[in-house]
Design an enzyme around this catalytic site. Structure first.
Site, mmCIF file in Angstrom:
data_model
loop_
_atom_site.group_PDB
_atom_site.id
_atom_site.type_symbol
_atom_site.label_atom_id
_atom_site.label_comp_id
_atom_site.label_asym_id
_atom_site.label_seq_id
_atom_site.Cartn_x
_atom_site.Cartn_y
_atom_site.Cartn_z
ATOM 1 N N GLY A 16 44.749 69.596 24.453
ATOM 2 C CA GLY A 16 45.736 68.567 24.097
ATOM 3 C C GLY A 16 45.876 67.558 25.219
ATOM 4 C CG PHE A 17 48.729 63.743 26.374
ATOM 5 C CD1 PHE A 17 48.058 62.950 27.302
ATOM 6 C CD2 PHE A 17 50.119 63.735 26.358
ATOM 7 C CE1 PHE A 17 48.774 62.162 28.207
ATOM 8 C CE2 PHE A 17 50.827 62.957 27.248
ATOM 9 C CZ PHE A 17 50.155 62.177 28.180
ATOM 10 C CB ILE A 18 50.439 67.845 28.541
ATOM 11 C CG1 ILE A 18 51.310 66.653 28.145
ATOM 12 C CG2 ILE A 18 50.928 68.458 29.862
ATOM 13 C CD1 ILE A 18 52.758 66.989 27.848
ATOM 14 N N GLY A 42 45.091 68.697 19.305
ATOM 15 C CA GLY A 42 44.243 68.468 20.481
ATOM 16 C C GLY A 42 42.855 68.021 20.032
ATOM 17 C CG LEU A 82 51.036 73.159 27.929
ATOM 18 C CD1 LEU A 82 51.227 74.342 28.852
ATOM 19 C CD2 LEU A 82 50.092 72.150 28.573
ATOM 20 C CE1 TYR A 155 58.321 70.171 19.049
ATOM 21 C CE2 TYR A 155 59.754 68.496 19.999
ATOM 22 C CZ TYR A 155 58.624 69.279 20.069
ATOM 23 O OH TYR A 155 57.791 69.196 21.153
ATOM 24 C CE LYS A 159 58.036 72.966 21.940
ATOM 25 N NZ LYS A 159 56.982 73.659 22.691
#
Ligand code: UDP
Length: 329
Positions: A16-18, A42, A82, A155, A159
Site C-alpha cells: 500500500g501507499f504507507i 495496494g 497496516l 470506519y 478502528k
C-alpha cells in the site's frame, strides 16, 4: 536502540501507499522484510522498485489468513498490521467489507502475535476522534462518534474497536502492542481512487481540470508527509515505553481545503479553477464531515523525539513530480 540490521519485519498492507514506504525504510536499515498484501487497495507498482532486493519477500494474501500468519509470524521479530480498508469513498461505498476486513484481520493478527509473543504495531486513524471539537486532539481525550445511520462512522468505530482489542491483549498478557493514529498522511504513491484529497487535487490540476472542493471548503486538515510518518512508525516499536500506548502522528500545520486547492493550482502552475461540490453529491447520503483535526504531538515527541520535518508546499511539489513521472512512463 536495539540493532535493526538482520531484524525480520512482517508488514501486512506492505504494498500500500504507507506500507511500501515503510518496507523501504526497514530495508534501508538492513532488515529482512516480508510484505503480505491482497492488492485490494495496494499495488505491485508501489514495491516494484524494491523487487530485486534479496531481503524482500512479497506475498499476495489477505492479512486475515490465519494459517499463513501462523507460519510467518514466528519467523519475524516485529509485525506491522497496516492492511485495512482505506479512504472515505471506499468506506461509504462498501460498508460491510470495510467493517469486516478491518475487524476480522486485526483480530487474527493479534491472536497470532499473542500466541508467538511478537510485538505488533497497528496503524489507526485520526477518524477515531470522530466529531470531537477539541483542538488539538490528545490521545486520552474523548472520542465523539456520529450516528450509526451515517456510514462514515463505521470506519472510526471499527478502528476504535481494533484499538480496544489491542489494548486488551496488552492488559491481559503484556503483549507489546503499539497503536498509531495517523492524521492525513500524504506523499508520492498515494492514489486519489479512494477519495484522498491531495492526489485528487494534484491529478486534477495537472490535467487543468476543475478541482473538486467538497462542501464550502472551510473544513481544515493537517497533512503529514509519508516520509515523516514512516520515521515515526519505524522508531516507535523500538521504544519499549511506547508499548500499550496510543500515539498521534501528524503535523499541526493546518490548511483549509479551499486554501489547499489554491496552493495546488499555484504550485503546479495549473489553469484549473475550483468547483464547489455539495457533500451529498460527492458521497451520497449518510455522510458527515468534520471541521478540524489537529493532533497533539506531546506524546510522540516525548517517546521518540519525533517531529514532522516536511512542509506542505514541498510535499505538493513531490506529489506533482511523481505524478508527472508516472504519466510519462
Ligand atoms: N475533499 C474535497 N475534494 C475531494 C476529496 C476530498 O474537498 O476531491 C475533502 C473531504 O471532504 C475532506 C477533506 O477534503 O473534508 C480531506 O479528505 P480526505 O478524504 O483526503 O481525508 P479525511 O480527512 O476526510 O479522512
Amino acid at each position: 536502540m536495539p540493532a535493526t540490521r538482520g531484524k525480520a519485519v512482517l508488514i501486512t498492507g506492505g504494498a500500500g501507499f504507507i506500507g511500501s514506504h515503510l518496507a523501504e525504510r526497514w530495508l534501508k536499515a538492513g532488515a529482512r522484510v516480508t510484505v503480505v498484501d491482497d492488492l485490494s487497495t495496494g499495488s505491485w507498482a508501489n514495491i516494484q522498485h524494491l523487487a530485486g532486493r534479496a531481503r524482500l519477500r512479497a506475498l499476495v494474501a489477505s492479512a486475515g489468513e490465519r494459517e499463513l500468519l501462523e507460519q510467518l509470524v514466528p519467523e519475524h521479530d516485529l509485525v506491522y498490521h497496516l492492511a485495512s480498508a482505506v479512504g472515505v469513498k471506499l468506506v461509504i461505498d462498501q460498508p460491510v467489507k470495510t467493517i469486516q476486513t478491518i475487524f476480522h484481520a486485526t483480530d487474527v493478527v493479534l491472536k497470532v502475535c499473542a500466541r508467538f509473543r511478537r510485538p505488533v504495531l497497528l496503524t489507526s486513524t485520526s477518524e477515531v476522534y470522530g466529531k470531537s471539537a477539541e483542538a488539538p486532539f490528545r490521545e486520552d481525550g474523548d472520542v465523539v462518534m456520529g450516528p450509526t445511520e451515517k456510514r462514515r462512522w463505521a470506519y472510526a468505530c471499527a478502528k476504535a474497536l481494533d484499538e480496544f482489542l489491542a489494548l486488551a491483549h496488552h492488559h491481559e498478557t503484556r503483549l507489546p502492542v503499539f497503536l498509531v493514529r495517523l492524521f492525513n498522511t500524504v506523499g508520492p504513491r498515494q492514489t486519489g481512487r479512494y477519495g484522498m484529497v491531495l492526489p485528487r487535487f494534484v491529478g486534477q490540476a495537472l490535467r487543468n481540470r476543475p478541482l473538486t472542493v467538497y462542501g464550502d471548503g472551510s473544513q481544515r486538515r493537517c497533512f503529514c508527509s509519508v516520509r515523516d510518518a514512516v520515521d515515526a512508525l519505524y522508531l516507535l516499536p523500538q521504544q519499549p515505553a511506547a508499548a500499550g500506548q496510543v500515539v498521534n502522528v501528524g503535523t499541526q500545520e493546518e490548511v483549509s481545503i479551499e486554501a489547499l486547492a489554491r496552493r495546488v493550482i499555484k504550485l503546479t502552475r495549473s489553469k484549473s479553477k475550483l468547483e464547489f461540490v455539495p457533500y451529498e453529491q460527492a458521497y451520497g447520503e449518510g455522510f458527515d464531515d468534520m471541521q478540524r483535526r489537529v493532533p497533539d504531538l506531546t506524546r510522540v515527541r516525548k517517546l521518540i523525539g519525533w517531529k514532522p520535518r516536511h512542509k506542505l508546499d514541498d510535499i505538493i511539489r513531490q506529489v506533482a513530480a511523481e505524478m508527472r513521472r508516472r504519466a510519462e512512463s
